[in-house]
Design an enzyme around this catalytic site. Structure first.
Site, PDB file in Angstrom:
ATOM      1  N   ALA A  58     -10.104   1.006  21.393  1.00  0.00           N
ATOM      2  CA  ALA A  58      -9.621   1.199  22.755  1.00  0.00           C
ATOM      3  C   ALA A  58     -10.092   0.077  23.681  1.00  0.00           C
ATOM      4  O   ALA A  58      -9.351  -0.338  24.583  1.00  0.00           O
ATOM      5  CB  ALA A  58     -10.086   2.553  23.297  1.00  0.00           C
ATOM      6  N   SER A  60      -8.691   0.452  41.876  1.00  0.00           N
ATOM      7  CA  SER A  60      -8.019   1.220  40.821  1.00  0.00           C
ATOM      8  C   SER A  60      -7.400   2.496  41.379  1.00  0.00           C
ATOM      9  O   SER A  60      -6.314   2.912  40.962  1.00  0.00           O
ATOM     10  CB  SER A  60      -9.016   1.580  39.713  1.00  0.00           C
ATOM     11  OG  SER A  60      -9.501   0.422  39.084  1.00  0.00           O
ATOM     12  N   LYS A  83      -1.267   8.398  21.001  1.00  0.00           N
ATOM     13  CA  LYS A  83      -0.221   7.727  21.762  1.00  0.00           C
ATOM     14  C   LYS A  83       0.546   6.785  20.838  1.00  0.00           C
ATOM     15  O   LYS A  83       0.074   6.424  19.759  1.00  0.00           O
ATOM     16  CB  LYS A  83      -0.833   6.941  22.920  1.00  0.00           C
ATOM     17  CG  LYS A  83      -1.400   7.804  24.034  1.00  0.00           C
ATOM     18  CD  LYS A  83      -1.853   6.937  25.209  1.00  0.00           C
ATOM     19  CE  LYS A  83      -2.371   7.771  26.358  1.00  0.00           C
ATOM     20  NZ  LYS A  83      -2.769   6.937  27.526  1.00  0.00           N
ATOM     21  N   GLU A  84       1.715   6.383  21.282  1.00  0.00           N
ATOM     22  CA  GLU A  84       2.548   5.487  20.479  1.00  0.00           C
ATOM     23  C   GLU A  84       1.819   4.178  20.164  1.00  0.00           C
ATOM     24  O   GLU A  84       2.013   3.579  19.111  1.00  0.00           O
ATOM     25  CB  GLU A  84       3.850   5.196  21.230  1.00  0.00           C
ATOM     26  CG  GLU A  84       4.859   4.396  20.415  1.00  0.00           C
ATOM     27  CD  GLU A  84       6.164   4.215  21.153  1.00  0.00           C
ATOM     28  OE1 GLU A  84       6.972   3.365  20.709  1.00  0.00           O
ATOM     29  OE2 GLU A  84       6.383   4.904  22.172  1.00  0.00           O
ATOM     30  N   ARG A 132     -19.065   6.191  34.487  1.00  0.00           N
ATOM     31  CA  ARG A 132     -18.389   5.233  35.359  1.00  0.00           C
ATOM     32  C   ARG A 132     -17.756   5.958  36.550  1.00  0.00           C
ATOM     33  O   ARG A 132     -17.380   7.118  36.475  1.00  0.00           O
ATOM     34  CB  ARG A 132     -17.327   4.446  34.598  1.00  0.00           C
ATOM     35  CG  ARG A 132     -16.114   5.252  34.160  1.00  0.00           C
ATOM     36  CD  ARG A 132     -14.877   4.824  34.923  1.00  0.00           C
ATOM     37  NE  ARG A 132     -13.753   5.716  34.623  1.00  0.00           N
ATOM     38  CZ  ARG A 132     -13.433   6.757  35.359  1.00  0.00           C
ATOM     39  NH1 ARG A 132     -14.164   7.092  36.405  1.00  0.00           N
ATOM     40  NH2 ARG A 132     -12.394   7.510  35.056  1.00  0.00           N
ATOM     41  N   ASP A 169      -6.024  15.223  45.877  1.00  0.00           N
ATOM     42  CA  ASP A 169      -5.109  16.218  45.295  1.00  0.00           C
ATOM     43  C   ASP A 169      -4.476  15.779  43.982  1.00  0.00           C
ATOM     44  O   ASP A 169      -3.915  16.615  43.268  1.00  0.00           O
ATOM     45  CB  ASP A 169      -3.988  16.550  46.289  1.00  0.00           C
ATOM     46  CG  ASP A 169      -4.515  17.201  47.562  1.00  0.00           C
ATOM     47  OD1 ASP A 169      -5.645  17.727  47.533  1.00  0.00           O
ATOM     48  OD2 ASP A 169      -3.805  17.171  48.593  1.00  0.00           O
ATOM     49  N   ARG A 181       1.223   3.640  42.048  1.00  0.00           N
ATOM     50  CA  ARG A 181       2.046   3.776  40.840  1.00  0.00           C
ATOM     51  C   ARG A 181       2.705   5.146  40.773  1.00  0.00           C
ATOM     52  O   ARG A 181       3.822   5.297  40.257  1.00  0.00           O
ATOM     53  CB  ARG A 181       1.184   3.531  39.599  1.00  0.00           C
ATOM     54  CG  ARG A 181       1.987   3.406  38.307  1.00  0.00           C
ATOM     55  CD  ARG A 181       1.124   2.998  37.145  1.00  0.00           C
ATOM     56  NE  ARG A 181       0.176   4.016  36.747  1.00  0.00           N
ATOM     57  CZ  ARG A 181      -1.139   3.912  36.800  1.00  0.00           C
ATOM     58  NH1 ARG A 181      -1.689   2.809  37.280  1.00  0.00           N
ATOM     59  NH2 ARG A 181      -1.927   4.895  36.401  1.00  0.00           N
ATOM     60  N   GLU A 231     -13.514  13.594  34.773  1.00  0.00           N
ATOM     61  CA  GLU A 231     -12.843  13.371  33.490  1.00  0.00           C
ATOM     62  C   GLU A 231     -13.884  13.000  32.437  1.00  0.00           C
ATOM     63  O   GLU A 231     -14.732  12.132  32.674  1.00  0.00           O
ATOM     64  CB  GLU A 231     -11.804  12.263  33.572  1.00  0.00           C
ATOM     65  CG  GLU A 231     -11.065  12.090  32.248  1.00  0.00           C
ATOM     66  CD  GLU A 231     -10.151  10.874  32.205  1.00  0.00           C
ATOM     67  OE1 GLU A 231      -8.934  11.061  32.078  1.00  0.00           O
ATOM     68  OE2 GLU A 231     -10.664   9.750  32.293  1.00  0.00           O
TER      69      GLU A 231
END
Length: 226
Positions: free
Chosen positions: A181, A79, A142-143, A73, A98, A86, A169
């Site tokens: 997920a 995004s 993760k929580e 992807r 960067d 954010r 990534e």
């Protein structure tokens, strides 16, 4: 032979067509973003080839193939803008280059938990692959219950005017983790349900994540004992 060429945007054409509508700085940002997208797209292609080669090698020379499937992807512009906003960064190309390392990405879905680390080790053993960052949410979930191994890796991309080292990534997780997920992402970002209902389902999903992990560990143990 190339039978079909992707319809990529051309930087010079963008500059020509936008010249009368935008100032030079805006055009430069757009042109550089298009160039960087193409670069990241090529880097994703390089890693896609590496993973496909590993997949073929596992099938031919080994009793077990850890790779179930591979997904590719490219992050859309909306995004990217949301992410830099954010982070409190200026809405400029430099902010993306960067600070955003997942413009291009791949997701490797494995059969078992141990397979995650097999794929990671075989990928990082390649001489032209450099690891920049690793976040292991498999060993340290993760929580919310989210589990996945995230790698930010670079690879050289050969262009007409030289070589660019470009980040990508790579997320590696099991079939069960991926199923969880996908539903959690839909609940968090893609639903208009009331906040109370989302909170209720989120709590249930957290429990299900632990159950899936327990089941996957048990199935892995059976597999290793066969």
């Amino acid at each position: 032979m190339i039978l079909e060429r992707q319809n990529m945007l051309n930087i010079h054409q963008i500059e020509k067509e936008l010249g009368e509508y935008s100032n030079r700085e805006e055009i430069r940002d757009i042109s550089e973003l298009v160039n960087y997208y193409q670069l990241c797209h090529s880097a994703v292609g390089e890693f896609g080839t590496k993973l496909e080669n590993l997949d073929a090698d596992y099938q031919v020379r080994h009793n077990h193939n850890p790779i179930h499937h591979i997904e590719v992807r490219m992050k859309d512009v909306g995004s990217l803008l949301e992410k830099i906003t954010r982070k409190g960064l200026p809405v400029k190309f430099e902010s993306i280059k960067d600070n955003i390392y997942d413009v291009g990405g791949l997701r490797v879905i494995t059969n078992y938990i141990d397979d995650i680390y097999t794929v990671q080790d075989n990928l990082l053993a390649q001489d032209d692959v450099t690891l920049l960052k690793q976040k292991d949410y498999v060993k340290n979930p993760k929580e919310s219950g989210y589990r996945s191994l995230h790698l930010v890796v670079t690879v050289p991309v050969f262009q007409s005017d030289g070589v660019q080292v470009t980040p990508v990534e790579i997320q590696i997780r099991t079939i069960g983790m991926d199923m969880w997920a996908s539903l959690e992402h839909k609940l968090r970002y893609k639903t208009d349900e009331p906040a109370e209902k989302v909170a209720e389902y989120s709590e249930s999903l957290q429990d299900y994540a632990d159950e899936i992990n327990k089941i996957e560990n048990n199935m892995q143990e059976i597999f290793h004992n066969l």
